[in-house]
Scaffold this active site. Sequence first.
Site: not given
Length: 241
Positions: A26, A74
């Site tokens: 991340d 996503n």
Amino acid sequence: MIDLTNIPVTEVVEKSGLRHIAFIMDGNGRWATAKGQPREFGHRAGAANFKTIVRYCKKIGIECCTVYAFSTENIKRPKREVEAIMTLLVNYIAEAVDEKDIEFRFIGDAYGLGENIGRKCAGLEKETAGRPYRLNIALNYGGRAEIVQAVNRLMQDKLLRGDKTPVTEDDISAYLYTAGCPEPDLIVRTGNEQRISNFLTWQSTYSEFHFSQKMWPDYTTDDVDLAVRDFAGRGRRWGGV
Ligand code: FPP
């Protein structure tokens, strides 16, 4: 717990029984934004760093790595960003067969990202099957969706066999995308966030967690050492005393 003073990290891995590390990579977007660059710039740096970290894990004796490359959620990101990640992935697949000793598995619904991507992923899996070090790339992946597909496939097989015995935990584990891998001993999340985000929902039941404040492109092999030593210092009890 083991005494970690002055022990090389390879020995720490061996002594601590650390076999499988999973990474939530991340912070690519924030890393790029902080540099005044578009988010895609961060993903490019993130993909380069992913190669470094995976190779390093192999070098220090980890048997299996799992990385979260693209979640089922996503896809909601701007088209330009999704396309940039897919391009990085396709380029990586083209060169990945040369990654020595790595057996690739794409966990998730790769075909859901298009026939072309699905076929490329399946091709790499086939070409690298049987190699000693396993790399699971979570692509179009969600932990809950993984459990649902496992249960559906399992029930279908049981029905075909006329098997009416109750479903066990081992049955479900055997139908997960990660079948054949030890469960993740350690899950590392970068990017200064502390949540699991639908990653390895079933498999993380007894995982240890390590959170890094660094954004993924800045995460280094020294940081891996730090996470490994942190893991080795934990007292794992699997619910016992
Ligand atoms: C999380 O950062 C990262 C992703 C959603 C994508 C990760 C993808 C890569 C590292 C490249 C994949 C390529 C290969 C070859 C596996 P973020 O964008 O959520 O960052 P932010 O939290 O700062 O917005």
